[in-house]
Design an enzyme around this catalytic site. Structure first.
Site, PDB file in Angstrom:
ATOM      1  N   GLN A 250      -9.585 -24.992  22.390  1.00 25.02           N
ATOM      2  CA  GLN A 250      -9.828 -23.937  21.411  1.00 25.02           C
ATOM      3  C   GLN A 250      -9.556 -24.410  19.984  1.00 25.02           C
ATOM      4  O   GLN A 250     -10.158 -23.918  19.032  1.00 25.02           O
ATOM      5  CB  GLN A 250      -8.959 -22.725  21.731  1.00 25.02           C
ATOM      6  CG  GLN A 250      -9.319 -22.049  23.043  1.00 25.02           C
ATOM      7  CD  GLN A 250     -10.761 -21.555  23.059  1.00 25.02           C
ATOM      8  OE1 GLN A 250     -11.163 -20.753  22.235  1.00 25.02           O
ATOM      9  NE2 GLN A 250     -11.546 -22.072  23.995  1.00 25.02           N
ATOM     10  N   HIS A 253     -12.442 -25.309  17.506  1.00 29.58           N
ATOM     11  CA  HIS A 253     -13.256 -24.321  16.810  1.00 29.58           C
ATOM     12  C   HIS A 253     -13.252 -24.551  15.303  1.00 29.58           C
ATOM     13  O   HIS A 253     -14.250 -24.311  14.631  1.00 29.58           O
ATOM     14  CB  HIS A 253     -12.753 -22.904  17.104  1.00 29.58           C
ATOM     15  CG  HIS A 253     -13.431 -22.263  18.269  1.00 29.58           C
ATOM     16  ND1 HIS A 253     -14.674 -21.687  18.176  1.00 29.58           N
ATOM     17  CD2 HIS A 253     -13.031 -22.098  19.547  1.00 29.58           C
ATOM     18  CE1 HIS A 253     -15.020 -21.191  19.355  1.00 29.58           C
ATOM     19  NE2 HIS A 253     -14.038 -21.430  20.201  1.00 29.58           N
ATOM     20  N   GLU A 318      -5.243 -13.969  20.309  1.00 28.47           N
ATOM     21  CA  GLU A 318      -6.590 -13.590  20.759  1.00 28.47           C
ATOM     22  C   GLU A 318      -6.794 -13.958  22.234  1.00 28.47           C
ATOM     23  O   GLU A 318      -7.181 -13.133  23.052  1.00 28.47           O
ATOM     24  CB  GLU A 318      -7.618 -14.305  19.896  1.00 28.47           C
ATOM     25  CG  GLU A 318      -9.067 -14.062  20.321  1.00 28.47           C
ATOM     26  CD  GLU A 318     -10.045 -14.922  19.552  1.00 28.47           C
ATOM     27  OE1 GLU A 318     -11.246 -14.618  19.599  1.00 28.47           O
ATOM     28  OE2 GLU A 318      -9.622 -15.906  18.903  1.00 28.47           O
ATOM     29  N   HIS A 319      -6.581 -15.215  22.571  1.00 34.02           N
ATOM     30  CA  HIS A 319      -6.712 -15.684  23.961  1.00 34.02           C
ATOM     31  C   HIS A 319      -5.336 -16.042  24.495  1.00 34.02           C
ATOM     32  O   HIS A 319      -4.586 -16.769  23.840  1.00 34.02           O
ATOM     33  CB  HIS A 319      -7.588 -16.936  24.042  1.00 34.02           C
ATOM     34  CG  HIS A 319      -8.937 -16.797  23.424  1.00 34.02           C
ATOM     35  ND1 HIS A 319      -9.240 -17.311  22.178  1.00 34.02           N
ATOM     36  CD2 HIS A 319     -10.073 -16.219  23.872  1.00 34.02           C
ATOM     37  CE1 HIS A 319     -10.511 -17.055  21.894  1.00 34.02           C
ATOM     38  NE2 HIS A 319     -11.030 -16.386  22.898  1.00 34.02           N
ATOM     39  N   ASP A 352     -15.300 -17.626  27.079  1.00 39.26           N
ATOM     40  CA  ASP A 352     -16.122 -17.855  25.896  1.00 39.26           C
ATOM     41  C   ASP A 352     -17.604 -17.938  26.220  1.00 39.26           C
ATOM     42  O   ASP A 352     -18.440 -17.496  25.432  1.00 39.26           O
ATOM     43  CB  ASP A 352     -15.708 -19.170  25.216  1.00 39.26           C
ATOM     44  CG  ASP A 352     -14.555 -18.996  24.253  1.00 39.26           C
ATOM     45  OD1 ASP A 352     -14.180 -17.847  23.973  1.00 39.26           O
ATOM     46  OD2 ASP A 352     -14.038 -20.020  23.778  1.00 39.26           O
ATOM     47  N   HIS A 412     -11.727  30.534   6.384  1.00 43.67           N
ATOM     48  CA  HIS A 412     -11.783  30.141   7.787  1.00 43.67           C
ATOM     49  C   HIS A 412     -11.494  31.346   8.683  1.00 43.67           C
ATOM     50  O   HIS A 412     -12.161  31.562   9.701  1.00 43.67           O
ATOM     51  CB  HIS A 412     -10.736  29.048   8.078  1.00 43.67           C
ATOM     52  CG  HIS A 412     -11.104  27.673   7.629  1.00 43.67           C
ATOM     53  ND1 HIS A 412     -11.306  27.359   6.316  1.00 43.67           N
ATOM     54  CD2 HIS A 412     -11.290  26.529   8.326  1.00 43.67           C
ATOM     55  CE1 HIS A 412     -11.591  26.065   6.214  1.00 43.67           C
ATOM     56  NE2 HIS A 412     -11.591  25.537   7.417  1.00 43.67           N
TER      57      HIS A 412
END
Length: 437
Positions: A250, A253, A318-319, A352, A412
């Site tokens: 990862q 990336h 995230e992961h 992914d 109202h």
């Protein structure tokens, strides 16, 4: 006790980087809002060196580009899309319209209505992320979105055939070859040649994420998906090779992708650090992964699984790859994350690319309050109500009248009073509260 055997870049330096991105994006979005197509073209020329006659591909161009993809690759893309679509269909089936009678004569309900136009951003500047097509375009179509616009930057100066083929396969209604802030800005703000959308989805670099943040409100967004984050939670049931591989898988990336190992084994921690250094000597993407590891890599040593869990929930990555002797315990107790990958037989790359869950996930601790992109993100739940008897309208009206006056909303109250007078036969003075009976 928690010990950092390796720490990442200080938070202050990260904040400084974010501020620079924020200013640059603000300027570009202002230019697009003011100058439309000409600003979009200027940004594309500056950052992608790409300026075609038109950014939208015609159907003939799409067909021609898609034919450049080998049949074997098309089969693999189709397999991946089928997994994503199948899971999305099951998710959608779990959401249903409802209608209930909560008391005699009072009917309440809700309907799940698709967003009417969605712009799906697919990254392609550094890596042609074909999988992002399945995650955004295909799931939008499962949700029933009538107009799905797919955009991606040029790859090496031209449309990437595999991405275009995947967009066509997934059912995109419009396809543009346009990247970065120019793409999301044009889709959100609209230009002379690009009709605006109601919602923006899809991952991207820091500039794309910041543009989505600044555009939120004018359009909806899925979430703020910043640089990819990964965390490995491991004990001595696994070895350093698999931990290091999952971290670097990862980290490639980008140069600012956080990658964290949390373990209760000092041996595994030190061996993983050594293994990362060994793999970086042979990994083809080591230039990016190495910087990510140097600046954003962390190795955190804990005494117990309870400490590991607490630290993982604090980071809210995230992961989260869990490889321990108690993976189900983490599944039960983890509350802050994007997606979990349980056991050594699975990994983040499966999620992914192909296994079927969505890879657009919350970053920067957003897992504290949101999950990732899924078919439900494209559906808006709208309520409705119906009162079918005079008695019900009068009874609800009495309560409503008194509660409105309690808050000082006399107008109202009169909305309720007129129903009580008409359907209940009671004479309530104008502007007064209904009496209790």
């Amino acid at each position: 006790m928690i010990t950092y055997l390796k720490s990442s870049k200080p938070a202050a330096e990260r904040a400084e980087d974010d501020a620079k991105v924020r200013t640059a994006v603000e300027t570009m979005l202002h230019d697009i809002s003011t100058h439309g197509d000409s600003a979009v073209r200027a940004i594309s020329e500056k950052f992608d060196k790409y300026s075609p006659t038109q950014f939208r591909l015609t159907n003939d161009e799409i067909d021609s580009i898609a034919r450049q993809v080998d049949q074997g690759d098309l089969d693999d893309i189709a397999f991946a899309q089928k997994q994503v679509v199948t899971f999305a269909e099951h998710q959608k089936a779990s959401m249903r319209d409802i209608e209930v009678e909560t008391m005699p004569g009072v009917i309440l309900g809700h309907k799940n209505i698709p967003v009417q136009s969605v712009g799906c951003y697919v990254p392609a500047g550094k890596y042609p992320m074909v999988a992002s097509v399945h995650m955004s375009v295909a799931t939008a179509k499962v949700a029933g979105v009538p107009r799905v616009v797919a955009v991606c930057p040029p790859f090496e100066g031209k449309p990437n055939p595999a991405i275009i083929a995947a967009m066509q396969m997934a059912g995109a209604d419009e396809i543009y070859v346009l990247g970065g802030v120019a793409a999301v800005g044009a889709l959100a703000l609209g230009t002379e040649s690009i009709e605006s959308v109601d919602m923006l989805v899809g991952p991207g670099n820091a500039y794309v994420a910041e543009a989505k943040r600044q555009l939120f409100g004018r359009v909806g967004i899925d979430l703020l998906a910043g640089p990819t984050e990964t965390m490995v939670i491991a004990d001595e049931t696994v070895d350093a090779e698999i931990c290091a591989t999952d971290l670097l898988g990862q980290a490639e990336h980008g140069i600012n992708s956080p990658n964290v190992l949390i373990t209760n084994s000092r041996r595994l921690a030190t061996e993983t650090i050594s293994e990362v250094e060994r793999l970086l000597k042979i990994l083809p993407t080591a230039a990016q992964a190495g910087l990510s590891w140097e600046n954003y890599g962390e190795v955190i040593l804990c005494d117990t699984h309870d400490e590991m869990l607490a630290k993982a929930n604090e980071i809210a990555s995230e992961h989260v790859q869990v490889m321990t002797d108690r993976d189900d315990w983490y599944l039960e107790h983890m509350t802050r994350y994007g997606a979990l990958f349980l056991g050594p037989r699975t990994n983040v790359a499966y999620g992914d690319k192909v296994i079927g869950t969505n890879h657009t996930l919350p970053t920067k601790r957003a897992g504290r309050y949101t999950g990732g992109l899924w078919v439900g993100k494209y559906l808006k739940t709208h309520t409705y109500q119906r009162v079918t008897t005079d008695e019900a309208s009068s009874k609800i009206g009495e309560y409503c009248s008194r509660l409105c006056v309690l808050e000082g909303f006399i107008g109202h109250a009169e909305q309720a009073n007129v129903r009580v007078r008409r359907y209940g036969g009671r004479n309530i003075p104008y502007g007064a509260a209904a009496e209790r009976h």
